[in-house]
Design an enzyme around this catalytic site. Structure first.
Site, PDB file in Angstrom:
ATOM      1  N   LYS A  69       0.837  -1.210   0.000  1.00 63.02           N
ATOM      2  CA  LYS A  69       0.000   0.000   0.000  1.00 63.02           C
ATOM      3  C   LYS A  69       0.872   1.260   0.000  1.00 63.02           C
ATOM      4  O   LYS A  69       1.923   1.283   0.644  1.00 63.02           O
ATOM      5  CB  LYS A  69      -0.900  -0.029   1.242  1.00 63.02           C
ATOM      6  CG  LYS A  69      -1.928   1.089   1.323  1.00 63.02           C
ATOM      7  CD  LYS A  69      -2.794   0.935   2.576  1.00 63.02           C
ATOM      8  CE  LYS A  69      -3.836   2.033   2.696  1.00 63.02           C
ATOM      9  NZ  LYS A  69      -4.680   1.889   3.905  1.00 63.02           N
ATOM     10  N   SER A 120      -9.453   2.182   3.001  1.00 66.27           N
ATOM     11  CA  SER A 120      -8.565   2.893   2.105  1.00 66.27           C
ATOM     12  C   SER A 120      -7.549   1.995   1.387  1.00 66.27           C
ATOM     13  O   SER A 120      -6.908   2.453   0.450  1.00 66.27           O
ATOM     14  CB  SER A 120      -7.819   3.954   2.906  1.00 66.27           C
ATOM     15  OG  SER A 120      -7.025   3.348   3.911  1.00 66.27           O
ATOM     16  N   SER A 169      -9.660  -0.217   7.236  1.00 67.24           N
ATOM     17  CA  SER A 169      -9.138  -0.073   5.868  1.00 67.24           C
ATOM     18  C   SER A 169      -8.518  -1.312   5.245  1.00 67.24           C
ATOM     19  O   SER A 169      -8.214  -1.301   4.067  1.00 67.24           O
ATOM     20  CB  SER A 169      -8.120   1.060   5.816  1.00 67.24           C
ATOM     21  OG  SER A 169      -8.808   2.282   5.722  1.00 67.24           O
TER      22      SER A 169
HETATM   23  N1  GLN Z   1     -12.591   4.618   6.592  1.00 68.62           N
HETATM   24  C1  GLN Z   1     -12.033   4.990   7.856  1.00 68.62           C
HETATM   25  C2  GLN Z   1     -11.525   6.415   7.767  1.00 68.62           C
HETATM   26  O1  GLN Z   1     -11.754   7.015   6.785  1.00 68.62           O
HETATM   27  C3  GLN Z   1     -10.918   4.055   8.221  1.00 68.62           C
HETATM   28  C4  GLN Z   1      -9.689   4.345   7.452  1.00 68.62           C
HETATM   29  C5  GLN Z   1      -8.565   3.435   7.786  1.00 68.62           C
HETATM   30  O2  GLN Z   1      -8.731   2.413   8.438  1.00 68.62           O
HETATM   31  N2  GLN Z   1      -7.384   3.850   7.388  1.00 68.62           N
HETATM   32  O3  GLN Z   1     -10.901   6.927   8.637  1.00 68.62           O
END
Ligand code: GLN
Length: 468
Positions: free
Chosen positions: A72, A147, A171
């Site tokens: 990532k 993400s 994410s």
């Molecule tokens: N979707 C959540 C956020 O926007 C979690 C993101 C993540 O786990 N990096 O913060």
């Protein structure tokens, strides 16, 4: 031969037997990337095929035999820019690599490419990347989740054998659910955060996106373990999770919280949850309906804690030490111009929310209160685990939604309602493919007590075998 569609553990076995050659694996992967990545856009950067091959030859006698994984875009490597999906870091090259990446390479693996993500890992759809969205390989009109959407989509599309992602509030698990792959969020601190670009330090963890549960165990065995370079990493010795896999849930009690059943999805999803419960019973487990009433407070708690930490962590992007620099008279104007240019709207929203929550006069009312609720949420899980061995429910409240569908930030935030509570409680959780809803993959999430990874993956393997 479609070797790119095989799990890593299977490839390693075939390579060991001499039944296949590494060149064949790399060739199949490259062909898949050529055929599919233009439309899926899982990758931000790719290794040169010749380099991978050269590395692979040098590593052919090692544990991982030169097999590549995708990483990532917020995890530092020496080979590629670490952009975090942001304009601000478009040219940024890290002078060091993440411990997880270093361990993968030391075990004989390579890095095949860098995957797309929501900017600084803030989002649930990978639409917030400054470099364009990633598409869901199952339906290109839909999002892969986020993400870690690039990592999940690459595994699902067969353009990566396995991938690393990061999970702050969901994410790794939510994109795994939406793309029909396995996503593991380890216990907070089990994998070093060194080289993972900080979003919310008390929640961030590197996790894995893989084709099956065995690969999750394999990858975790390599990347987990204490690290002197991350003071929040747990001093846990390196373990072989693969050899501890026992796909057996006989006699265990499985808690199904009523809050984790996506009722609004209608009959098909409910029937799927019933199927999961039936499978648990067929395997000799006992299903207990439980309730986790604090679930509804996880979202506001998470957005206060995560945004507050993000506002502090992202203060380092001042236009001086990193790549993008705006123009202004004097330092303050230059910094403001850099940040205005460099950050996208979602990142700015979080910084403003977090700064507000931490500001004098509001600290106790927002951040302080959120910390207290976080403790209560963790206690609620501890309580539940005195009665049940693990918790089972949906990973996300819906299958993959359409690109552009969720414009309201709150609607997007709600994608994580089932993954946020366990993140706040620092617990390990894994999403496995649970079936289909509306013809799209739908994830089943298992949550276990702290450091229960060996057991959690065993239970997940039992369910994976029964459901597939
Ligand atoms: N979707 C959540 C956020 O926007 C979690 C993101 C993540 O786990 N990096 O913060």
């Amino acid at each position: 031969m479609d070797l790119n569609e095989r799990p890593v553990h299977e490839l390693l076995e075939l390579l060991a037997q001499g039944a296949i050659r590494l060149e064949e694996v790399l060739a199949d992967l490259e062909a898949a990337i050529r055929a599919r990545d233009q439309e899926v856009h899982a990758y931000l950067a790719l290794a040169e095929q010749e380099e991978l091959l050269r590395d692979a030859y040098a590593k052919s006698q090692t544990l991982l035999r030169g097999l590549p994984i995708a990483v990532k875009g917020n995890i530092c490597t020496l080979e590629f820019p670490t952009t975090c999906g942001s304009r601000l870091l478009e040219q940024y090259r890290s002078p060091y690599e993440a411990t997880a990446v270093r361990r993968w390479k030391e075990a004989g693996g390579t890095v095949g490419g860098i995957t797309n993500l929501d900017e600084f890992a803030m989002g649930s759809s990978t639409e917030h990347s400054a470099f364009g969205p990633t598409r869901n390989p199952w339906d290109l009109g839909r999002v892969p989740g986020g993400s870690s959407g690039g990592s999940a989509a690459a595994v699902a599309a067969g353009t990566a054998l396995a991938a690393l992602g990061s999970d702050t509030g969901g994410s790794v698990r939510q994109p795994a659910a939406l793309c029909g792959v396995v996503g593991l969020r380890p216990t907070y601190g089990l994998v070093s955060r060194f080289g993972l670009v900080s979003f919310a330090s008390s929640l961030d963890i590197i996790g894995t996106l893989t084709r099956d549960v065995r690969d999750a165990a394999l990858l975790l065995s390599i990347i987990a373990g204490g690290d002197p370079q991350d003071s929040t990493s747990l001093p846990v010795p390196v373990q072989d999770y693969t050899s501890q896999l026992r796909p057996d849930i006989r006699g265990l009690t499985v808690g199904v919280p009523k809050e984790y059943v996506p009722g609004q999805l209608g009959a098909e999803a409910l029937a799927l949850v019933d199927r999961w419960k039936a499978v648990v019973e067929e395997l000799g487990g006992r299903v207990e309906e439980i309730t986790l009433p604090l679930t509804e407070y996880a979202l506001p708690t998470y957005y206060l804690v995560a945004s507050a930490e993000a506002s502090a962590n992202l203060a380092r992007y001042d236009g001086v030490r990193y790549t993008l620099r705006g123009v202004g008279r004097g330092a303050a104007e230059m910094i403001a111009a850099s940040r205005t240019l460099g950050f996208g709207p979602e990142v700015k929203r979080r910084i403003m929310l977090g700064t507000y929550a931490l500001s004098a006069g509001f600290f106790a009312r927002y951040y302080g209160k959120a910390q207290k609720v976080r403790t209560l949420i963790a206690q609620e899980f501890t309580q539940a685990f005195t009665r049940v061995d693990f918790i089972l429910g949906a990973t996300a409240p819906s299958p993959a939604f359409r690109v552009g569908e969720k414009v309201d930030p709150l609607a997007m935030y709600l994608s994580d309602i089932f993954t946020l509570p366990s993140a706040l409680a620092a617990l390990p959780a894994v999403s496995i493919p649970g079936g289909k809803v509306g013809g799209l993959p739908f994830g089943l999430q298992l949550i276990g007590p702290r450091l229960s990874e060996a057991r959690l993956l065993s239970w997940a393997l039992a369910l994976e075998e029964a459901l597939s």
